[in-house]
Design an enzyme around this catalytic site. Structure first.
Site: not given
Ligand code: ZN
Length: 152
Positions: A50, A139, A93-94, A45, A135-136
């Site tokens: 991000q 963000h 998480c990226l 995701g 999670h997304e």
């Molecule tokens: Zn993330």
């Protein structure tokens, strides 16, 4: 060119994102670029902040690592209901390389969003997909999984 992924503590990750109001070719291109960046980084995701854009859009694909890509693009997503059942899972998480957080979240949910043409969609998510959606969606409100980490 791959969109660079912003990492904590980049302040853009803490902003509350604005709704998408224009559904045009540039939005389609942006979503495609986000998916490419997500696959390139090995993620399931990726949310717009991000990659430095504070708009309410995320992309996800919980199937591609098993060899069957199934990308989903969610514009202006809203979680309309969640299950009472809560699961605790480890999240990565990226934007938080090398870190993991154990987070308790509802096990399933109903999501409403718009597709790239602005058409309203609604669907139910469970398992890993419900986890990624939450999670997304976090963000887009400037929330990171480490903020929800359970005490050990
Ligand atoms: Zn993330």
């Amino acid at each position: 060119m791959t969109l660079p992924i912003r990492q904590d503590p980049d302040p853009v990750l803490r902003e509350v994102c604005a709704p998408v109001t224009v559904f045009d070719e540039a939005l389609v291109q942006f979503a495609e670029d986000m998916l490419a960046a997500m696959y390139d980084a090995g993620g399931r995701g990726l949310a717009a902040p991000q990659v430095g854009r504070t708009v309410r859009l995320f992309v996800m694909d919980v199937a591609w690592k098993e060899g069957a890509p199934d990308p989903l693009i969610c514009v202006n997503p809203v979680i309309v209901s969640v299950a009472a059942e809560v699961e605790t899972r480890e999240e990565r998480c990226l934007s938080l390389p090398g870190r993991a957080a154990r987070v308790a979240r509802p096990a399933s949910l109903r999501l409403r969003w718009q597709d790239l043409s602005g058409t309203g969609r609604e669907g139910d998510f469970d398992g890993i997909a419900a986890r990624v959606v939450q999670h997304e969606a976090d963000h887009l409100d400037g929330v990171l999984c480490i903020d929800r980490e359970e005490a050990a």
